[in-house]
Design an enzyme around this catalytic site. Structure first.
Site, PDB file in Angstrom:
ATOM      1  N   GLU A 166      -3.475 -44.892  30.106  1.00  0.00           N
ATOM      2  CA  GLU A 166      -4.845 -44.535  29.750  1.00  0.00           C
ATOM      3  C   GLU A 166      -5.369 -45.410  28.621  1.00  0.00           C
ATOM      4  OE1 GLU A 166      -2.371 -42.430  30.338  1.00  0.00           O
ATOM      5  OE2 GLU A 166      -3.085 -41.587  32.236  1.00  0.00           O
ATOM      6  N   HIS A 176      -2.949 -29.475  33.175  1.00  0.00           N
ATOM      7  CA  HIS A 176      -3.989 -29.849  34.142  1.00  0.00           C
ATOM      8  C   HIS A 176      -5.178 -28.913  34.016  1.00  0.00           C
ATOM      9  CE1 HIS A 176      -0.264 -31.428  35.888  1.00  0.00           C
ATOM     10  NE2 HIS A 176      -1.011 -32.358  36.448  1.00  0.00           N
TER      11      HIS A 176
END
Ligand SMILES: Cc1ncc(C[n+]2csc(CCOP(=O)(O)OP(=O)(O)O)c2C)c(N)n1
Lengths: 423, 334
Positions: free
Chosen positions: B57, B126
């Site tokens: 990322e 998540h």
């Protein structure tokens, strides 16, 4: 625990690296062995990185102890070009000296010298094309100087004065010049590395011809961004030259704290399948040649190159640092690769293109150029006394392209606050 | 269209209009993204403009900044908002400040898309709602749609915006709105007005909230999935709530909010993120600053708890109709 009854296991021990010398120790670099100038072969720019595995463990050198340029890496530059490199290096050095003094005189808050590392930024700027994009760290002022960027512009930034195009927002030396192909410097180490790769990827995706280059210190190779950049550069074969300036010290931490005891910094490229070279960073011609090789390689779609420039940080880390507190004061004097300006000067003399008188004249010229620029810059203000060289409201500008209501309101509040206080 | 299709359509429209718009991220290319938001784009626009990225990322955001500096308009996808943290420094210190630190010399028109929020049994990694962290950062805009029409229009506006935008997509309602009751499935978007999504170009400007239900008794401030929870509760509880979908957290449409609270005299804020220092705290402060003399009851915050998101107990975490209904009752008491 290891000494619990019934257990007969050896205790582990933690290795905490120590530099070879601390203040008071006698310094010797005799154990360092460098290959002779000219002894390393220059591979084809299209070479598969798999055939270049030895390169991270040797040292590309062009200038021999007599000042001769030897071997396949000799870039065979015209004397005028070499003189231009020498001049930009000397100008960089003179600029550093003046700005360092300006900080000591209280005209600015901070400065960082690149003494001993001038060959790297200057030669590299010369070896790259003018429109290639540089993503520097903070010791590459030589890039701007070699690209003939006005010294006065750099000084105004350092003084945060009315002429500072960055509106007095950035720490001194954190220049930005899109026009000069010099990306805005970040205070967060290493962030520019993946950004350079992204720029290079964009250039490739658009079928452009320009490449990117970036610089980090050896200490910064320990940051995640370094590894992110190498991964992307390798995966997308980005046309980028990734430089590591190994000047042996990251503030007070020697190179061992970034993994330098275990391998070379150039060797980081091996695991990524990136071509990697290790260069004598105090040899302007070797730096030029390696950069030219890497740039040509990138331009021919053969992908990225990682270059470790082996050098030494002669001066303090910055004006806020006192290196005598952590390393012997004379360590730099013993560093075996010499002074890059002196070495290039000797080379020019050796080939009959220079002499001491010309050198003195050039020294006087660059010193005067810096002094004149300094005087002009100071007319526009310095940090001391005139800290608000820019309208107070400018600090609310450029957060976004268009000022949103909450910022407009806060700007109004801040102006009102100053009006009420009568300032 | 459902929200995923609307988001896909927004990128398609932008890529058609501007060849600098470039999509990158984990699995976004050939496969079209784990939520299929980028499906078909690589086929249509080629691998130079839509490509998979390494699982990194920091790299995804870092190279996007470089691409933006080159002159492109990257639209990086972070697969789940929970994974934005390895890229935080690039977002906060770099993307958000590039214009400011270079006084406009370099700019960073990137739009970071990322599914966020819970209610899909995603466990603690998540399900997070990290928007509050980013609204604290100067130089970033934060956008959160609650329906397909807005999702497309806001995403187009975000991609066209000259500054970095975080575009958080409430994954619980990717496929349809829902009333907050965990034992009832989401409704297909086709039964919802805002599923009427034009094929071509339009935008929904950033910085403008929407009054999605007019009411006189209390103002409910919400965004994303919570808009649907609030709509459901307003109906079930019979409280005449005015519901405001913020759509953009930064810049915030405080005018619309203040006008509503001045009218109703009561305010309930609902978001899914943890409570302490969440965006609700900011909303509460601003409402108090502007509407104190109009308030007839303390401002209420209905939020997730200050715990990580518990997998099997996610409905105990999720601010659903029970929690919101009780808060409405409390503010209506005084
Ligand atoms: C992310 C981050 N961590 C720490 C610092 C503080 N810092 C500034 S310079 C420096 C040392 C860097 O050493 P190196 O990369 O070797 O470069 P050099 O200064 O030797 O040129 C440190 C730790 C910083 N600026 N950014």
């Amino acid at each position: 625990m290891a000494d619990e009854p019934g257990r007969n296991l050896r205790s582990l021990s933690l290795h905490v690296p120590e530099p070879k010398y601390r203040p008071g120790d006698t310094v010797s670099f005799d154990d360092m062995e460098f290959p002779a100038a000219g002894s390393v072969a220059r591979p084809d720019i299209a070479a598969d990185p798999a055939t270049l595995r030895d390169y991270p463990f040797t040292l590309i050198r062009v200038l021999d102890p007599d000042g001769q340029a030897v071997g396949e890496w000799n870039p065979r530059l015209e004397p005028d070009r070499i003189r231009a490199i020498l001049r930009a290096m000397m100008l960089t050095c003179a600029f550093d000296d003046r700005m360092f003094r300006a900080q000591r005189q209280g005209k600015t808050s901070f400065y960082m010298k690149c003494t001993g590392e001038e060959a790297i930024a200057v030669s590299q700027a010369m070896a790259l094309d003018r429109d290639d994009m540089c993503f520097p760290s903070y010791r590459q002022q030589g890039l701007l100087i070699a690209r003939d960027w006005p010294l006065i512009d750099m000084m105004c930034q350092i003084y945060s004065n009315a002429g500072d195009r960055l509106k007095g927002r950035q720490l001194p030396i954190m220049y930005s010049s899109k026009e000069a192909g010099f990306f805005s410097i970040s205070g967060n180490l290493g962030t520019q590395y993946p950004q350079a790769v992204g720029w290079a990827m964009a250039s490739a995706a658009k079928g452009d011809t320009r490449i990117a280059a970036s610089w980090v210190g050896e200490g910064t190779t320990a940051e995640g961004d370094f590894h992110a950049a190498c991964t992307f550069a390798s995966v997308f074969r980005a046309p980028v030259v990734l430089n590591i300036v190994n000047n042996q010290w990251a503030i007070s931490s020697f190179a061992g704290f970034a993994g330098g005891e275990s391998t070379t910094f150039a060797a980081r490229g091996l695991g990524y399948g990136i071509a990697a070279l290790r260069v004598d960073g105090n040899d302007a011609l070797a730096v030029y040649a390696a950069t030219e090789w890497a740039a040509e390689r990138a331009r021919s779609n053969h992908g990225p190159t990682l270059i470790e420039h082996f050098t030494y940080r002669v001066e303090a880390h910055s004006t806020s640092d006192d290196p005598s507190a952590y390393r012997p004061a004379d360590e730099g004097l013993h560093f075996p690769l010499g002074d890059p300006i002196e070495r290039l000067k000797q080379h020019l003399i050796r080939i009959g293109e220079w002499d001491d008188a010309s050198h003195e004249a050039l020294q006087a010229e660059v010193t005067a150029q810096v002094r004149d620029a300094g005087k002009e810059a100071e007319k526009l203000g310095t940090l001391s006394g005139t800290a608000f060289n820019h309208g107070f409201e400018t600090s609310f500008e450029d957060v976004f392209a268009e000022m949103p209501p909450h910022l407009r309101e806060q700007m109004g509040q801040s102006l009102e606050e100053r009006r009420v206080a009568g300032v | 269209m459902n929200m995923i299709q609307a988001i896909n359509s927004a990128m398609d429209v932008c890529m058609e209009r501007d060849d600098g718009v470039t999509v990158l991220g984990e699995d976004v290319g050939y496969f079209g993204g784990v939520f299929r938001a980028t499906a078909g784009l690589q086929k249509k626009y080629g691998k130079n403009r839509v490509f998979d990225a390494p699982i990194n990322e920091c790299g995804i955001i870092g190279v996007s900044i470089g691409m933006a500096a080159y002159g492109l308009r990257p639209v990086p996808e972070i697969q789940f908002a929970d994974y934005i943290y390895p890229g935080m420094d690039q977002l906060i210190s770099e993307a958000a400040r590039l214009r400011y630190r270079s006084a406009g010399d370099f700019t960073c028109p990137i739009t970071v898309r990322s599914p966020f929020g819970g209610g899909i049994f995603g466990g603690q990694t998540h399900s997070q709602s990290p928007e509050g962290i980013f609204t604290h950062v100067s130089g970033l805009k934060t956008v959160i749609p609650s329906n397909p029409y807005d999702a497309k229009g806001l995403l187009i506006a975000a991609i066209e915006d000259p500054d970095p935008v975080l575009f958080f997509e409430p994954k619980r309602i990717y496929n349809g709105p829902f009333d907050g009751h965990y034992d009832r499935p989401v409704q297909p978007w086709s039964k919802h007005d805002s599923s009427e999504v034009p094929e071509g170009y339009y935008n929904v400007p950033l910085g403008k909230a929407a009054v999605v239900r007019a009411g006189e008794a209390v103002t409910v401030l919400c965004y994303g999935t919570m808009v649907h929870v609030a709509l459901g509760v307003a109906q079930e509880s019979g409280v005449d709530a005015e519901i405001i979908d913020l759509r953009t957290l930064v810049p915030l449409d405080i005018e619309t909010i203040a006008a509503s609270v001045e009218k109703t005299g009561r305010c309930v804020i609902v978001h899914e993120a943890t409570r302490t220092s969440g965006f609700g705290a900011e909303l509460s402060a601003q409402v108090q600053e502007r509407c104190f003399h109009h308030l007839e009851a303390p401002i209420e915050r209905v939020t997730g708890w200050d715990t990580p998101y518990p997998h099997s107990l996610e409905w105990a975490y999720f601010p659903g109709p029970v929690r919101l209904g009780q808060a409405l009752k409390r503010v209506m008491k005084d």
